[in-house]
Design a protein around this motif. Structure first.
Motif, PDB file in Angstrom:
ATOM      1  N   TYR A   1     -31.054  87.356  -9.373  1.00 30.72           N
ATOM      2  CA  TYR A   1     -29.932  88.185  -9.801  1.00 30.72           C
ATOM      3  C   TYR A   1     -30.419  89.607 -10.034  1.00 30.72           C
ATOM      4  O   TYR A   1     -31.455  89.811 -10.642  1.00 30.72           O
ATOM      5  N   TRP A   2     -29.640  90.575  -9.559  1.00 30.37           N
ATOM      6  CA  TRP A   2     -29.943  91.976  -9.798  1.00 30.37           C
ATOM      7  C   TRP A   2     -28.632  92.741  -9.730  1.00 30.37           C
ATOM      8  O   TRP A   2     -27.639  92.238  -9.223  1.00 30.37           O
ATOM      9  N   ALA A   3     -28.620  93.955 -10.275  1.00 28.80           N
ATOM     10  CA  ALA A   3     -27.391  94.747 -10.331  1.00 28.80           C
ATOM     11  C   ALA A   3     -27.678  96.188  -9.932  1.00 28.80           C
ATOM     12  O   ALA A   3     -27.878  97.051 -10.779  1.00 28.80           O
ATOM     13  N   PRO A   4     -27.689  96.468  -8.638  1.00 29.14           N
ATOM     14  CA  PRO A   4     -27.907  97.852  -8.203  1.00 29.14           C
ATOM     15  C   PRO A   4     -26.702  98.717  -8.565  1.00 29.14           C
ATOM     16  O   PRO A   4     -25.585  98.222  -8.707  1.00 29.14           O
ATOM     17  N   LYS A   5     -26.955 100.001  -8.723  1.00 29.67           N
ATOM     18  CA  LYS A   5     -25.898 100.970  -8.996  1.00 29.67           C
ATOM     19  C   LYS A   5     -25.508 101.628  -7.671  1.00 29.67           C
ATOM     20  O   LYS A   5     -26.325 101.726  -6.758  1.00 29.67           O
ATOM     21  N   PRO A   6     -24.279 102.124  -7.564  1.00 30.25           N
ATOM     22  CA  PRO A   6     -23.842 102.751  -6.296  1.00 30.25           C
ATOM     23  C   PRO A   6     -24.738 103.890  -5.835  1.00 30.25           C
ATOM     24  O   PRO A   6     -24.898 104.111  -4.650  1.00 30.25           O
TER      25      PRO A   6
ATOM     26  N   GLU B   1     -34.502 101.761  -0.877  1.00 31.17           N
ATOM     27  CA  GLU B   1     -35.930 101.616  -1.190  1.00 31.17           C
ATOM     28  C   GLU B   1     -36.201 101.579  -2.696  1.00 31.17           C
ATOM     29  O   GLU B   1     -37.333 101.386  -3.107  1.00 31.17           O
ATOM     30  N   TYR B   2     -35.192 101.757  -3.524  1.00 28.50           N
ATOM     31  CA  TYR B   2     -35.364 101.709  -4.981  1.00 28.50           C
ATOM     32  C   TYR B   2     -35.665 100.285  -5.446  1.00 28.50           C
ATOM     33  O   TYR B   2     -35.262  99.315  -4.825  1.00 28.50           O
ATOM     34  N   SER B   3     -36.325 100.177  -6.573  1.00 27.43           N
ATOM     35  CA  SER B   3     -36.498  98.896  -7.248  1.00 27.43           C
ATOM     36  C   SER B   3     -35.584  98.877  -8.465  1.00 27.43           C
ATOM     37  O   SER B   3     -35.389  99.887  -9.121  1.00 27.43           O
TER      38      SER B   3
ATOM     39  N   THR C   1     -38.796  93.191 -11.117  1.00 30.73           N
ATOM     40  CA  THR C   1     -38.003  94.127 -10.316  1.00 30.73           C
ATOM     41  C   THR C   1     -37.963  93.641  -8.874  1.00 30.73           C
ATOM     42  O   THR C   1     -38.811  92.860  -8.448  1.00 30.73           O
ATOM     43  N   THR C   2     -36.976  94.121  -8.150  1.00 33.28           N
ATOM     44  CA  THR C   2     -36.869  93.816  -6.729  1.00 33.28           C
ATOM     45  C   THR C   2     -36.292  95.029  -6.023  1.00 33.28           C
ATOM     46  O   THR C   2     -35.589  95.838  -6.646  1.00 33.28           O
ATOM     47  N   THR C   3     -36.611  95.186  -4.759  1.00 36.21           N
ATOM     48  CA  THR C   3     -35.971  96.256  -3.995  1.00 36.21           C
ATOM     49  C   THR C   3     -34.528  95.842  -3.752  1.00 36.21           C
ATOM     50  O   THR C   3     -34.213  94.660  -3.728  1.00 36.21           O
ATOM     51  N   ILE C   4     -33.634  96.819  -3.585  1.00 35.95           N
ATOM     52  CA  ILE C   4     -32.224  96.476  -3.457  1.00 35.95           C
ATOM     53  C   ILE C   4     -31.770  96.306  -2.019  1.00 35.95           C
ATOM     54  O   ILE C   4     -30.648  95.916  -1.777  1.00 35.95           O
ATOM     55  N   GLY C   5     -32.627  96.587  -1.060  1.00 33.74           N
ATOM     56  CA  GLY C   5     -32.251  96.339   0.319  1.00 33.74           C
ATOM     57  C   GLY C   5     -32.094  94.835   0.553  1.00 33.74           C
ATOM     58  O   GLY C   5     -32.937  94.050   0.154  1.00 33.74           O
TER      59      GLY C   5
ATOM     60  N   ALA D   1     -24.658  85.182   0.293  1.00 35.50           N
ATOM     61  CA  ALA D   1     -23.960  85.960  -0.729  1.00 35.50           C
ATOM     62  C   ALA D   1     -24.333  85.446  -2.109  1.00 35.50           C
ATOM     63  O   ALA D   1     -24.686  84.279  -2.280  1.00 35.50           O
ATOM     64  N   GLY D   2     -24.265  86.302  -3.093  1.00 37.45           N
ATOM     65  CA  GLY D   2     -24.536  85.891  -4.458  1.00 37.45           C
ATOM     66  C   GLY D   2     -23.344  85.157  -5.046  1.00 37.45           C
ATOM     67  O   GLY D   2     -22.314  84.984  -4.407  1.00 37.45           O
TER      68      GLY D   2
END
Length: 59
Positions: free
Chosen positions: A8-13, A18-20, A36-40, A47-48
């Protein structure tokens, strides 16, 4: 070893691929690992789904 789980992760718009970002890996035996994980997203990734388990207070 040999365990399965969900990530589970929650990237921002505004985040770039390449961000973690903070992530939580919940194993099927209810243990978890924070990190942490990269968001790509890799191609053909499933799907989650909504999280129903309680999170640790820090999250």
């Amino acid at each position: 070893m040999g365990a399965e789980g969900r990530l589970y992760w929650a990237p921002k718009p505004e985040d770039q691929p390449e961000y973690s970002v903070p992530a939580l890996l919940v194993l099927d035996d209810s243990q978890y690992v924070r990190g942490t994980t990269t968001i790509g997203t890799p191609p053909k990734a499933p799907a989650g789904e909504p999280v129903t388990a309680p999170f640790p207070d820090e999250l």
